[in-house]
Write an enzyme that holds these catalytic residues in place. Structure first.
Site, PDB file in Angstrom:
ATOM      1  N   GLY A 170      51.767  39.047  39.264  1.00  0.00           N
ATOM      2  CA  GLY A 170      52.091  38.043  38.214  1.00  0.00           C
ATOM      3  C   GLY A 170      51.937  38.439  36.782  1.00  0.00           C
ATOM      4  N   HIS A 171      50.799  38.315  36.646  1.00  0.00           N
ATOM      5  CA  HIS A 171      50.572  38.451  34.884  1.00  0.00           C
ATOM      6  C   HIS A 171      51.186  39.467  34.118  1.00  0.00           C
ATOM      7  CE1 HIS A 171      48.109  39.225  31.230  1.00  0.00           C
ATOM      8  NE2 HIS A 171      48.154  37.873  31.211  1.00  0.00           N
ATOM      9  N   ARG A 198      46.168  24.017  34.948  1.00  0.00           N
ATOM     10  CA  ARG A 198      46.020  24.937  33.673  1.00  0.00           C
ATOM     11  C   ARG A 198      47.523  25.446  33.631  1.00  0.00           C
ATOM     12  NH1 ARG A 198      41.724  29.596  34.381  1.00  0.00           N
ATOM     13  NH2 ARG A 198      40.486  28.091  34.905  1.00  0.00           N
ATOM     14  N   HIS A 199      48.190  25.819  34.881  1.00  0.00           N
ATOM     15  CA  HIS A 199      49.442  26.411  34.301  1.00  0.00           C
ATOM     16  C   HIS A 199      50.229  25.709  35.610  1.00  0.00           C
ATOM     17  CE1 HIS A 199      47.823  28.797  37.533  1.00  0.00           C
ATOM     18  NE2 HIS A 199      47.020  29.718  36.972  1.00  0.00           N
ATOM     19  N   ARG A 220      52.351  24.585  24.832  1.00  0.00           N
ATOM     20  CA  ARG A 220      53.092  23.681  23.736  1.00  0.00           C
ATOM     21  C   ARG A 220      53.185  22.258  24.321  1.00  0.00           C
ATOM     22  NH1 ARG A 220      55.976  25.314  18.987  1.00  0.00           N
ATOM     23  NH2 ARG A 220      54.533  26.705  18.187  1.00  0.00           N
ATOM     24  N   THR A 269      40.621  33.970  35.644  1.00  0.00           N
ATOM     25  CA  THR A 269      41.686  34.297  36.698  1.00  0.00           C
ATOM     26  C   THR A 269      40.826  34.326  37.867  1.00  0.00           C
ATOM     27  OG1 THR A 269      43.260  35.801  37.534  1.00  0.00           O
ATOM     28  CG2 THR A 269      41.601  36.752  36.027  1.00  0.00           C
ATOM     29  N   THR A 270      41.419  34.577  39.080  1.00  0.00           N
ATOM     30  CA  THR A 270      40.653  34.644  40.428  1.00  0.00           C
ATOM     31  C   THR A 270      39.761  35.902  40.377  1.00  0.00           C
ATOM     32  OG1 THR A 270      42.581  33.717  41.326  1.00  0.00           O
ATOM     33  CG2 THR A 270      40.826  34.284  43.170  1.00  0.00           C
ATOM     34  N   HIS A 311      46.555  41.233  42.435  1.00  0.00           N
ATOM     35  CA  HIS A 311      45.816  41.046  41.327  1.00  0.00           C
ATOM     36  C   HIS A 311      45.715  42.166  40.697  1.00  0.00           C
ATOM     37  CE1 HIS A 311      42.920  39.196  38.841  1.00  0.00           C
ATOM     38  NE2 HIS A 311      43.267  37.844  39.524  1.00  0.00           N
ATOM     39  N   GLY A 312      46.015  41.950  39.203  1.00  0.00           N
ATOM     40  CA  GLY A 312      46.065  42.932  38.194  1.00  0.00           C
ATOM     41  C   GLY A 312      47.147  44.025  38.329  1.00  0.00           C
ATOM     42  N   GLU A 323      44.982  38.758  52.040  1.00  0.00           N
ATOM     43  CA  GLU A 323      45.349  39.485  50.974  1.00  0.00           C
ATOM     44  C   GLU A 323      43.961  40.381  50.279  1.00  0.00           C
ATOM     45  OE1 GLU A 323      48.387  37.796  48.309  1.00  0.00           O
ATOM     46  OE2 GLU A 323      47.352  38.579  46.567  1.00  0.00           O
ATOM     47  N   HIS A 348      49.965  29.289  42.005  1.00  0.00           N
ATOM     48  CA  HIS A 348      48.662  28.801  42.382  1.00  0.00           C
ATOM     49  C   HIS A 348      48.665  27.352  41.662  1.00  0.00           C
ATOM     50  CE1 HIS A 348      44.265  30.081  41.820  1.00  0.00           C
ATOM     51  NE2 HIS A 348      44.178  28.745  42.481  1.00  0.00           N
ATOM     52  N   ASN A 354      54.413  36.505  41.096  1.00  0.00           N
ATOM     53  CA  ASN A 354      53.822  35.006  40.865  1.00  0.00           C
ATOM     54  C   ASN A 354      54.162  34.315  39.466  1.00  0.00           C
ATOM     55  OD1 ASN A 354      51.665  33.571  39.461  1.00  0.00           O
ATOM     56  ND2 ASN A 354      50.381  34.198  41.237  1.00  0.00           N
ATOM     57  N   GLU A 407      49.303  29.129  46.517  1.00  0.00           N
ATOM     58  CA  GLU A 407      48.072  29.631  46.547  1.00  0.00           C
ATOM     59  C   GLU A 407      47.161  28.518  46.051  1.00  0.00           C
ATOM     60  OE1 GLU A 407      46.574  32.582  43.463  1.00  0.00           O
ATOM     61  OE2 GLU A 407      48.243  33.805  44.238  1.00  0.00           O
ATOM     62  N   ASP A 449      53.066  31.928  37.808  1.00  0.00           N
ATOM     63  CA  ASP A 449      51.931  31.124  37.136  1.00  0.00           C
ATOM     64  C   ASP A 449      52.146  31.130  35.432  1.00  0.00           C
ATOM     65  OD1 ASP A 449      51.118  30.436  39.679  1.00  0.00           O
ATOM     66  OD2 ASP A 449      49.143  31.467  39.429  1.00  0.00           O
ATOM     67  N   HIS A 450      52.165  32.239  35.109  1.00  0.00           N
ATOM     68  CA  HIS A 450      51.876  32.363  33.685  1.00  0.00           C
ATOM     69  C   HIS A 450      53.327  32.097  32.790  1.00  0.00           C
ATOM     70  CE1 HIS A 450      47.806  33.389  34.336  1.00  0.00           C
ATOM     71  NE2 HIS A 450      48.374  34.478  35.285  1.00  0.00           N
ATOM     72  N   ARG A 459      46.082  25.100  40.741  1.00  0.00           N
ATOM     73  CA  ARG A 459      44.836  25.026  40.439  1.00  0.00           C
ATOM     74  C   ARG A 459      44.437  23.458  40.240  1.00  0.00           C
ATOM     75  NH1 ARG A 459      41.237  28.927  38.496  1.00  0.00           N
ATOM     76  NH2 ARG A 459      41.889  30.933  38.718  1.00  0.00           N
TER      77      ARG A 459
HETATM   78  N1  PXP Z   1      47.309  37.323  44.745  1.00  0.00           N
HETATM   79  C1  PXP Z   1      46.385  36.339  44.344  1.00  0.00           C
HETATM   80  C2  PXP Z   1      45.676  35.883  45.606  1.00  0.00           C
HETATM   81  C3  PXP Z   1      45.995  35.949  42.922  1.00  0.00           C
HETATM   82  O1  PXP Z   1      45.070  35.019  43.017  1.00  0.00           O
HETATM   83  C4  PXP Z   1      46.654  36.416  41.996  1.00  0.00           C
HETATM   84  C5  PXP Z   1      46.364  35.833  40.527  1.00  0.00           C
HETATM   85  O2  PXP Z   1      46.678  34.605  40.630  1.00  0.00           O
HETATM   86  C6  PXP Z   1      47.666  37.350  42.071  1.00  0.00           C
HETATM   87  C7  PXP Z   1      47.872  37.813  43.242  1.00  0.00           C
HETATM   88  C8  PXP Z   1      48.259  37.938  41.013  1.00  0.00           C
HETATM   89  O3  PXP Z   1      47.727  38.300  40.320  1.00  0.00           O
HETATM   90  P1  PXP Z   1      48.321  39.045  38.726  1.00  0.00           P
HETATM   91  O4  PXP Z   1      48.557  37.784  37.934  1.00  0.00           O
HETATM   92  O5  PXP Z   1      47.171  39.520  38.134  1.00  0.00           O
HETATM   93  O6  PXP Z   1      49.079  39.953  38.778  1.00  0.00           O
END
Ligand code: PXP
Length: 252
Positions: free
Chosen positions: A218-219, A51-52, A20, A102-103, A196-197, A153, A45, A9, A72, A11-12, A47
Site C-alpha cells: 500500500g503505502h 482514520r482513513h 481535507r 501503522t500496524t 507491510h512496508g 500473512e 483496512h 492496499n 483488514e 488505505d492511504h 480501523r
Molecule cells: N498487510 C497488512 C496486514 C497490513 O496491515 C498492511 C498495512 O495496512 C499492509 C499489508 C500494507 O502495508 P504497507 O502500506 O506498508 O505497504
C-alpha cells in the site's frame, strides 16, 4: 513466469482525502484504476478510529470491485458485524492500537487462541477466507493453523526496515525468518501471504521465496504514484515481483 498475486492496499488514498475532509481523492477510483492496471485484489483496512477508510468506502468497494476485496480488521465485535454484513472474499485479522501510526507487529494468536478460534468461526462459515497477520514465528504459525485459519500473512516490516537502514546482516536474518516461516506455513497446509512496508526492491526479494501466494502493498505504491502515477507504480511493482519470482525459480 508470474510471481505472487498482487494485492493493492488503497488505505492511504483515503488518508490524503481525509486530510481535507472532502471526497477527493476517492479510494474507490484508485481501486478501480488498480484493478484495470492488473491488481489481483484490493485491500482496505477499516480501523476503529476510521482514520482513513470509512464505512461508506467499504460499501462502495463491495459494490464496485470485480476483483476480490481483502477486508483488514481488528478482532472486535463491531468489525465482525460489519464483515458479516458485507461478506468480503477475504478477511485479514490484524492487531490494532489507537496510538500506532501503522500496524506494528503481528497478532498474538498463540496467546489468544481460544478467543480467536471463536471469533473467526462465523467469518469462515460466512464464506470469507480468513487470514491472520502474524510475525514469521513458528508458534504463531502453528497457532493460526490450530484455530482453523486457512491463510496467514507474515509481517515483512522488520525486514523492510533493516533493508532501508542498510543493515544487511539484520535484513538477511529477517529474510531467512520469512523464508522459514513461509516453508512452515506451506507444510502445515496454509496459504501464505506477505505484506507491510514493501517497496520495489524488497518486493522483488520476497517474491523469490518459493510458495508465497500473495503480496499486499500500500503505502509505498500510493507514495510513488505522486511521482509516476498509480498505473506506472503498479506496472513496475508487478515487474519487480515477477523478476524476483523468476530469480527464485532459477536459484532453486
Ligand atoms: N498487510 C497488512 C496486514 C497490513 O496491515 C498492511 C498495512 O495496512 C499492509 C499489508 C500494507 O502495508 P504497507 O502500506 O506498508 O505497504
Amino acid at each position: 513466469m508470474t510471481g505472487p498475486r498482487f494485492g493493492v492496499n488503497i488505505d492511504h488514498v483515503a488518508t490524503i482525502r481525509n486530510a481535507r475532509g472532502g471526497a477527493a481523492p476517492d479510494p474507490v477510483r484508485a481501486a478501480l484504476l488498480a484493478e484495470k492496471a492488473g491488481a489481483d485484489g484490493i485491500t482496505a483496512h477499516l480501523r476503529e478510529d476510521r482514520r482513513h477508510i470509512g464505512d461508506a468506502d467499504i460499501e462502495a468497494l463491495m459494490a464496485a470491485l470485480t476483483v476480490p476485496l481483502n477486508f483488514e480488521m481488528a478482532a472486535t465485535q463491531e468489525m465482525q458485524t460489519i464483515a458479516l454484513r458485507h461478506r468480503p472474499h477475504a478477511v485479514c485479522i490484524v492487531p490494532e492500537k489507537r496510538e500506532e501510526r501503522t500496524t506494528e507487529g503481528g497478532l498474538g494468536v498463540a496467546q489468544d487462541d481460544n478467543r480467536l478460534a471463536g471469533f473467526i468461526a462465523p467469518l469462515r462459515e460466512a464464506g470469507c477466507r480468513v487470514s491472520m497477520f502474524i510475525e514469521a514465528d513458528p508458534a504463531q504459525i502453528e497457532a493460526s493453523k490450530r484455530i482453523g485459519a486457512p491463510v496467514i500473512e507474515l509481517h515483512t516490516g522488520n525486514f523492510c526496515d533493516a533493508h532501508l537502514a542498510g543493515e544487511t546482516e539484520r535484513r538477511d536474518r529477517e529474510l531467512a525468518r520469512l523464508v522459514e516461516g513461509v516453508q512452515i506455513g506451506t507444510e502445515a497446509g496454509l496459504e501464505v501471504h506477505l505484506g507491510h512496508g514493501l517497496d520495489f526492491e524488497t518486493a522483488r526479494m520476497v517474491s523469490s521465496i518459493p510458495d508465497v501466494a500473495e503480496l499486499n502493498i500500500g503505502h509505498f505504491l500510493i507514495g510513488e504514484s505522486v511521482f509516476i502515477g498509480l498505473e506506472e507504480a503498479m506496472r513496475r511493482m508487478r515487474s519487480a515481483m515477477d523478476e524476483g519470482y523468476a530469480e527464485g525459480r532459477t536459484a532453486a
